[in-house]
Scaffold this active site. Structure first.
Site, short mmCIF file in Angstrom:
data_model
loop_
_atom_site.label_atom_id
_atom_site.label_comp_id
_atom_site.label_asym_id
_atom_site.label_seq_id
_atom_site.Cartn_x
_atom_site.Cartn_y
_atom_site.Cartn_z
N VAL B 72 0.84 -1.22 -0.12
CA VAL B 72 0.21 0.07 -0.16
C VAL B 72 0.89 1.34 -0.06
O VAL B 72 1.91 1.36 0.71
CB VAL B 72 -0.77 0.06 1.32
CG1 VAL B 72 -1.70 1.36 1.41
CG2 VAL B 72 -1.75 -1.20 1.26
N CYS B 73 0.42 2.34 -0.66
CA CYS B 73 1.19 3.63 -0.75
C CYS B 73 0.14 4.80 -0.92
O CYS B 73 -1.03 4.44 -0.97
CB CYS B 73 2.29 3.72 -1.76
SG CYS B 73 1.60 3.73 -3.32
N ALA B 74 0.38 5.76 -1.14
CA ALA B 74 -0.41 7.12 -1.04
C ALA B 74 -1.46 6.95 -2.25
O ALA B 74 -2.72 7.01 -2.19
CB ALA B 74 0.18 8.21 -0.94
N GLU B 76 -0.35 4.69 -5.30
CA GLU B 76 -0.18 3.38 -6.18
C GLU B 76 0.93 3.14 -6.58
O GLU B 76 1.59 1.99 -6.58
CB GLU B 76 -1.38 3.23 -7.29
CG GLU B 76 -1.29 2.00 -8.05
CD GLU B 76 -2.11 1.61 -9.11
OE1 GLU B 76 -3.52 1.82 -9.08
OE2 GLU B 76 -1.86 1.76 -10.41
N MET B 100 -4.11 4.83 -1.00
CA MET B 100 -4.85 5.17 0.00
C MET B 100 -5.83 6.27 -0.32
O MET B 100 -6.91 6.72 0.20
CB MET B 100 -3.90 5.78 1.15
CG MET B 100 -3.01 5.04 1.92
SD MET B 100 -4.13 3.59 2.99
CE MET B 100 -4.66 4.56 4.12
#
Lengths: 75, 375
Positions: B72-74, B76, B100
């Site tokens: 997971v990141c901010a 993609e 996110m």
């Protein structure tokens, strides 16, 4: 401040600004300074944190007309 | 090995069904500690992506091979890069589509129950931010309460149910998220109600939501009645739907109560909050099912993913409803308050119609949890 290399990472989205910055830093000698220009807002927190994690020094950063500019001194 | 994407909807199912998931969150540590995907059976590892540029070998032993791993990141991009590196190293992993950003936007509509004459009440659970919106549907008509900014979700849902949205309500002027109420009303021709005491500075037309305002939805005339219940804001208003459900807005939550400081000084509204929680709500039937506008922790979700509990049970169990001394109550809701929601001043300006940020700015403002409660 003497800039040894300028990296134009404008228009690139995460993670490319940092990937390119790292590559550019690898070509510099210790003590030399890299200027990085980015437009991705997320780069502010990430580049700042990466610089610390990698042991380099973030000398300064500024924001003008949506462009963030960083000056990083290689350790 | 393979790299797959997982959608926010798929993650939502895992949260609701309490399935296990291993989350490798590659955002900055600050961002991770501030806000992450919460699940009762989730495990986590946080390592920023920029610490993995030289390789992922060091984290391989920390990743389980017997359960799904989600990177997971901010937004993609970074999670995809790390997922590819892990895949090259021989691991099967997922990355979160849209990061996110999409998690914060995802809404899961869940039916809360049936209403008189074939009506239905739906709760729209925004798992990422803890916002809850509602739709009352009855034979061709609908009312929407506390809609978040993804207006299409509500208008499309009503269309699927062959219902025309006639009434749109906000229980108060929200400070943690951008309301979709006014825009849904504009798009559908519905009437938009807002408590006038919260609307001093708004720059658009609205119908005043006063105590005892009652609308009737659909052929079976399901009653949605307003109950003035100040304290979180001075205008905060609750709703009683079909004599069965109590929509409490940001006044009363399942495991906490509303904080009185997001629209002014906490001290000013402590008395109102106390009066609402300890007197006005006490006069109501204990069998009413409380439906709040937020949840704070994932444990507040019921088995089916809804956030709902009997009022009488809350009187017995909610700490905020059981503080006998007024002095202690005042202390609890005014001292040592948690940090305020991200950009809450700006969000209030948006909800007043004073500023109109673009899509990216709206996403940026809504980053993080809602933080509307005090416990």
């Amino acid at each position: 401040m003497e800039i040894n290399k300028v990296l134009d990472a404008k228009g690139l989205a995460c993670p490319m600004p940092i990937v390119r910055t790292k590559k550019a830093m690898d070509t510099l000698e210790s003590g030399q300074i890299l200027e990085v220009q980015v437009t991705d807002k997320g780069a502010l927190a990430d580049l700042t944190a990466w610089t610390v994690a990698a042991g380099h020094t973030l000398l300064d950063h500024k924001e003008e007309a949506d462009v963030l500019t960083f000056y990083i001194k290689k350790s | 090995m393979t790299i797959n994407k997982m959608t926010a909807a798929q993650v939502a199912r895992k949260v609701i069904e309490k399935q296990p998931l291993f989350i490798l969150d590659v955002r900055n540590t600050d961002a991770y500690e501030d806000w992450k995907i919460e699940g009762q059976n989730f495990e986590y590892l946080n390592i920023p992506y920029f610490e993995l540029l030289d390789g992922v070998d060091e984290i391989l032993p920390k990743l389980p091979s017997n359960q799904d791993v989600l990177v997971v990141c901010a937004k993609e991009g970074s999670s995809k890069m790390i997922a590819e590196m892990l895949s090259d190293a021989g691991r099967d992993v997922f990355y979160l589509e849209g990061g996110m950003k999409s998690w914060s936007s995802y809404l899961e509509p869940i039916k809360v129950g049936d209403l008189t004459g074939g009506g239905e009440l739906y709760q729209f659970v925004r798992l990422g931010k803890g916002c809850l919106s509602y739709m009352v549907i009855s034979e061709g008509e609908a009312a929407v309460i506390d809609a978040v900014r993804f207006t299409d979700i509500f208008t499309n849902f009503a269309k699927e149910k062959n219902a025309e949205i006639k009434y749109v309500f906000d229980t108060h002027l929200h400070a943690d998220h951008i309301s979709g109420g006014r825009h849904i009303a504009e798009a559908t021709g519905a009437t938009y109600y807002l408590p006038p005491k919260d609307a001093d500075e708004v720059v658009f037309e609205y119908m005043p939501l006063e105590d005892d305002v009652t609308v009737k939805v659909g052929a079976s005339q399901i009653e949605v009645g307003a109950l003035y219940s100040p304290g979180h804001t001075i205008g905060s208003t609750s709703f009683i739907v079909d004599s069965k459900y109590l929509l409490t807005g940001d006044i009363l939550f399942i495991d906490s109560i509303g904080r009185p400081d997001l629209a002014g000084l906490a001290e000013d509204w402590v008395g109102d909050l106390r009066e609402t929680l300890y007197h006005r709500y006490r006069e109501l039937a204990e069998d009413l099912i409380v439906l709040p506008a937020h949840f704070m922790i994932i444990q507040e979700l019921n088995e089916d993913g809804t956030v709902a509990k009997r009022l009488g049970d809350l009187f017995a169990q909610n700490h905020g409803l059981n503080i006998e001394s007024e002095e202690e109550f005042r202390h609890t809701v005014t001292d040592n308050l948690p940090p305020q929601p991200n950009a809450y001043q700006q969000i209030r300006q948006v909800n007043m119609g004073k500023v109109t940020p673009d899509q990216d700015e709206q996403i940026e403002m809504e980053i993080g949890p809602n933080r509307c409660a005090v416990r």
